[in-house]
Write an enzyme that holds these catalytic residues in place. Structure first.
Site, short mmCIF file in Angstrom:
data_model
loop_
_atom_site.label_atom_id
_atom_site.label_comp_id
_atom_site.label_asym_id
_atom_site.label_seq_id
_atom_site.Cartn_x
_atom_site.Cartn_y
_atom_site.Cartn_z
N CYS A 391 -6.20 -7.09 11.01
CA CYS A 391 -7.01 -6.03 10.14
C CYS A 391 -8.20 -5.64 11.29
O CYS A 391 -7.84 -4.99 12.09
CB CYS A 391 -7.54 -6.44 8.86
SG CYS A 391 -8.28 -5.20 7.87
N HIS A 517 -2.77 -7.95 6.53
CA HIS A 517 -3.20 -9.27 6.38
C HIS A 517 -2.08 -10.11 5.96
O HIS A 517 -1.78 -10.74 4.73
CB HIS A 517 -4.26 -9.50 5.18
CG HIS A 517 -5.82 -8.73 5.54
ND1 HIS A 517 -6.44 -9.78 5.99
CD2 HIS A 517 -6.06 -7.57 5.23
CE1 HIS A 517 -7.74 -8.67 6.15
NE2 HIS A 517 -7.46 -7.77 5.62
N GLU A 519 -1.34 -13.22 6.57
CA GLU A 519 -2.09 -14.47 5.99
C GLU A 519 -1.61 -14.51 4.46
O GLU A 519 -1.52 -15.75 4.17
CB GLU A 519 -3.35 -15.05 6.29
CG GLU A 519 -4.33 -13.93 5.70
CD GLU A 519 -4.76 -12.83 6.46
OE1 GLU A 519 -5.93 -12.35 6.21
OE2 GLU A 519 -4.07 -12.31 7.31
#
Length: 578
Positions: A391, A517, A519
């Protein structure tokens, strides 16, 4: 008796409350129980009730509340939903996160519309009914709904939630409800013993609002002996087998197996009248393999996490867990070097990054610390240090490349310098006049087409991927050609090619960044491909220092290599620090 899957009238409800202190691990307890019930062949949904008045955590400073987790449908939620998804290996949605702010806002809006037909609007029944409606909303396709009640029993802001939870017993029937209470049993060094009084008092507080716990999960730093269990069971009027010891664990992924050995899922299943599975191992072989991997790693790599909120590690919880997942897959521990981007801006990156095997630059908002992120990117690019940007990490990479390679003096993001000469990062057109900041970003899952022949495509192994987003600013397409002329690769674009989703450098061991993102989608049993690629490249870099044959870095081919000893890795680290 088996329950009918998908029938809301047969759904069972588990409510997890906490007492004595916050940060006891209610979220991990709920997530672990969910994993165990799923292993029994049940469809499980987990939900969090948060007592804060914010509508969601999206506008909160990470120092206040930690990471903001984003669901597939764009919900900005509490970080516990990340634990739920990672343990369940299921995607949840915005309905799994309920705040007091959401509840009160909904009730007030209904009152303004006249939905209550002129009645006096009160906490009971209007607020409690709204809460119960949101609990039932996630139950339609579930066998079991696990609802964690945030905060600590006795907090005034949590009382409406506890009252709604109490009423659920009357609404759906006692045999479909199980109350699990997590409480602290502290060790007092001066007395050389564990003290159960705090837990007993928290149970008493819970019973004072009409909730009688069926199960007690007692958190402590050491095992509870039989005498303590019997004492708590008698004083709290709970069955002895329902007093569960939950001691501190080396890894959060140990917890499901530990509480399974204690019998938590069996006690809950019996309380709810759920069938026992055939055999006694459940479907836990995959989870046992995860835990085994945490204990059989050999050696480690050091990854710098260059962030703005590193003083509170929970602000980057999913990033750290994703690095751990990738490390387990590669058979190494990932040691995270927490580096404040503000320090890098002041002291320079070389002094702090030279000892690391890779670097992650995660997301964030606001200008503070951004120049340090840019410096970290520059060091990684110039010194072939494996790099992954997330990001804001992608935006920092674009700013650095624009300034130092493309030659665009003063290049920046319009978020930080609205009047800069070269806004290589700028607002989307439909965001320019937005004043209400809550929930107005590009949120949730968006597709991207990956360019064939790129490292990004090799990591994923797929032409089209979906990743979760949380941002307003995008790469400014006016600068695409200039970047490409200097070797920048736009490795992933939105299907209409308007938005840049992934970038990379082809002449670098591993330099990849994404506007998304990733993750949020990593799982301990299914590490995210980009984190696999980064850790593989970090392993390769560490081994090249020792003159050992490197491994592949495409995030998928990494299993066949001779493991270095811990001594070899420590020696390499000393060489790198010399």
């Amino acid at each position: 008796m088996p329950i009918q899957q998908g029938s809301e009238r047969d759904t069972r409800f588990v409510f997890v409350t906490g007492g004595v202190s916050s940060a006891l691990g209610k979220g991990i307890t709920a997530a672990s129980l969910g994993r165990l019930l799923k292993a029994r062949g049940l469809k499980v949904v987990i939900q969090k009730l948060d007592p804060y008045i914010n509508v969601d955590p999206g506008t909160m400073n990470p120092f206040e509340h930690g990471e903001v987790f984003v669901t597939e449908d764009g919900g900005e939620t509490d970080l516990d939903l990340g634990h739920y998804e990672r343990f369940l290996d299921e995607n949840l949605h915005r309905g799994s996160s309920v705040s007091s702010g959401q509840v009160w806002l909904s009730v007030i809006n209904k009152e303004r519309r006249g939905d209550y037909l002129g009645k006096t609007v009160q906490v009971i029944p209007h607020i409690t009914n709204e809460i119960k409606q949101r609990i039932h909303a996630v139950a339609a396709d579930a066998d079991v709904v696990i609802t964690e009640v945030g905060g600590t029993v006795g907090d005034i802001e949590g009382l409406p939630f506890l009252e709604a939870v109490r009423q659920m017993r009357h609404d759906v029937g006692r045999d479909r409800i199980c109350y699990v209470h997590v409480a602290l049993v502290p060790y007092i060094p001066a007395a050389n013993e564990l003290k159960t009084k705090p837990a007993q008092h928290s149970v008493r507080e819970l019973r004072s609002v009409g909730i009688h716990p069926d199960v007690l999960v007692l958190r402590s730093d050491r095992e509870l002996d039989q005498g303590l269990r019997e004492k708590v069971a008698m004083q709290s009027d709970v069955d002895l087998e329902a007093v569960i010891s939950a001691t501190d664990a080396e890894s959060i992924y140990d917890v499901p197996l530990r509480i399974h050995a204690e019998g938590l899922d069996r006690v809950v299943a019996n309380q709810l009248g759920l069938p026992d599975p055939q055999g006694d191992d459940l479907a836990l072989s995959e989870w046992r393999d995860i835990v085994l991997r945490t204990r059989e790693t050999r050696g480690s790599v050091r990854i710098a996490l260059v962030g703005k909120y590193v003083e509170l590690p929970d602000a980057y919880l999913s990033v750290v867990e994703s690095l751990k997942h990738a490390g387990l897959q590669h058979g190494v521990d990932v040691d995270v070097d927490w580096l404040s981007s503000a320090d890098l801006a002041e002291d320079g990156a070389a002094e702090l990054l030279h000892r690391c095997d890779g670097v992650v630059v995660p997301g964030g908002f606001g200008y503070r610390g951004v120049e340090g992120k840019v410096e970290a990117v520059r060091f990684a690019r110039e010194h072939d240090l494996p790099f992954l940007g997330l990001c804001l990490g992608l935006q920092a990479a674009c700013i650095e490349f624009a300034r130092n390679v493309v030659g665009l003096e003063g290049a920046n993001s319009a978020e930080f310098a609205p009047a800069c000469a070269h806004p290589v990062i700028d607002l989307m057109p439909d965001q320019r006049d937005v004043e209400d900041k809550g929930g107005t970003m590009r949120l949730g899952s968006y597709p991207a087409r990956l360019l064939e022949g790129t490292r990004t495509r090799a990591c994923y192994g797929e032409p089209v991927v979906y990743e979760r987003h949380r941002h307003r600013f995008e790469f400014n397409n006016r600068y695409r050609r200039a970047f490409e002329e200097h070797g920048w690769v736009f490795s992933g674009l939105s299907p209409d090619e308007r938005l840049v989703e992934f970038v990379e450098l082809s002449d670098h061991p591993f330099f990849v960044a994404t506007q998304a993102h990733p993750e949020f989608k990593s799982r301990p049993n299914r590490p995210h491909p980009l984190f696999l690629g980064l850790v593989a490249a970090a392993v390769q870099r560490r081994r090249e220092v020792q003159g050992v044959l490197p491994v592949d870095v495409d995030g998928r081919v990494h299993a066949q290599f001779d493991e270095p000893t811990v001594g070899e890795l420590e020696q390499a680290a000393r060489v790198g620090e010399a």
